[in-house]
Design a protein around this motif. Sequence first.
Motif, PDB file in Angstrom:
ATOM      1  N   ILE A   4      11.601   1.133  -0.046  1.00  0.00           N
ATOM      2  CA  ILE A   4      10.514   0.786   0.866  1.00  0.00           C
ATOM      3  C   ILE A   4      10.201   2.013   1.712  1.00  0.00           C
ATOM      4  N   LYS A   5       8.954   2.509   1.641  1.00  0.00           N
ATOM      5  CA  LYS A   5       8.602   3.713   2.390  1.00  0.00           C
ATOM      6  C   LYS A   5       8.062   3.369   3.768  1.00  0.00           C
ATOM      7  N   TYR A   6       6.971   2.601   3.845  1.00  0.00           N
ATOM      8  CA  TYR A   6       6.403   2.228   5.137  1.00  0.00           C
ATOM      9  C   TYR A   6       5.449   1.056   4.925  1.00  0.00           C
ATOM     10  N   PRO A   7       5.176   0.278   5.987  1.00  0.00           N
ATOM     11  CA  PRO A   7       4.223  -0.829   5.862  1.00  0.00           C
ATOM     12  C   PRO A   7       2.789  -0.318   5.870  1.00  0.00           C
ATOM     13  N   GLN A  21       2.079 -12.915   4.314  1.00  0.00           N
ATOM     14  CA  GLN A  21       2.182 -11.875   3.299  1.00  0.00           C
ATOM     15  C   GLN A  21       2.153 -10.514   3.986  1.00  0.00           C
ATOM     16  N   TYR A  22       3.049  -9.629   3.549  1.00  0.00           N
ATOM     17  CA  TYR A  22       3.186  -8.303   4.146  1.00  0.00           C
ATOM     18  C   TYR A  22       3.020  -7.255   3.060  1.00  0.00           C
ATOM     19  N   SER A  23       2.359  -6.137   3.389  1.00  0.00           N
ATOM     20  CA  SER A  23       2.087  -5.072   2.430  1.00  0.00           C
ATOM     21  C   SER A  23       2.938  -3.852   2.766  1.00  0.00           C
ATOM     22  N   PHE A  24       3.528  -3.253   1.723  1.00  0.00           N
ATOM     23  CA  PHE A  24       4.359  -2.073   1.881  1.00  0.00           C
ATOM     24  C   PHE A  24       4.028  -1.059   0.805  1.00  0.00           C
ATOM     25  N   VAL A  25       4.181   0.231   1.133  1.00  0.00           N
ATOM     26  CA  VAL A  25       4.150   1.286   0.127  1.00  0.00           C
ATOM     27  C   VAL A  25       5.581   1.447  -0.358  1.00  0.00           C
ATOM     28  N   LYS A  74       1.792  -0.115  -4.294  1.00  0.00           N
ATOM     29  CA  LYS A  74       1.728  -1.054  -3.187  1.00  0.00           C
ATOM     30  C   LYS A  74       2.380  -2.359  -3.603  1.00  0.00           C
ATOM     31  N   ALA A  75       3.150  -2.952  -2.682  1.00  0.00           N
ATOM     32  CA  ALA A  75       3.768  -4.258  -2.922  1.00  0.00           C
ATOM     33  C   ALA A  75       3.314  -5.210  -1.821  1.00  0.00           C
ATOM     34  N   ILE A  76       2.804  -6.374  -2.230  1.00  0.00           N
ATOM     35  CA  ILE A  76       2.451  -7.431  -1.295  1.00  0.00           C
ATOM     36  C   ILE A  76       3.525  -8.501  -1.421  1.00  0.00           C
TER      37      ILE A  76
END
Length: 92
Positions: A4-7, A21-25, A74-76
Motif C-alpha cells: 500500500i503506497k498512499y490513499p 469504499q476507500y481508494s489506494f495506490v 489503483k485498488a478500491i
Amino acid sequence: MNIIKYPIITDKATRLLANNQYSFVVNPKSDKPTIKAAIEYLFNVKVVKINTAHLPKKKKRVGQYMGWKSHYKKAIVTLSEGDTINLFAEEN
C-alpha cells in the motif's frame, strides 16, 4: 509493507466514502489477496471486496515541455459495515 503506497483523495474517491469504499495506490505487481491482507493488517478492519485497475501512463505538458505521468495500479477496497479508516487526521 511496500504493498500500500498512499490513499487517493479525489472527488470520486470522497464520494465512494459514503459507500464505505476507500481508494489506494498499490504496488503494480501485487494481487488482490495480498492487498486484502495488507489493508486488514494495517488498519485492523474487515475487507469485503477489492476492485483493482491498472491505469495507463498519460502525456502531460508543462509549458513547452512534454512528459509522462507514470503508470500506477489503483485498488478500491470495500469494508464491512461498521468498519472505517480515518484518512483525515484531526488536529487539536
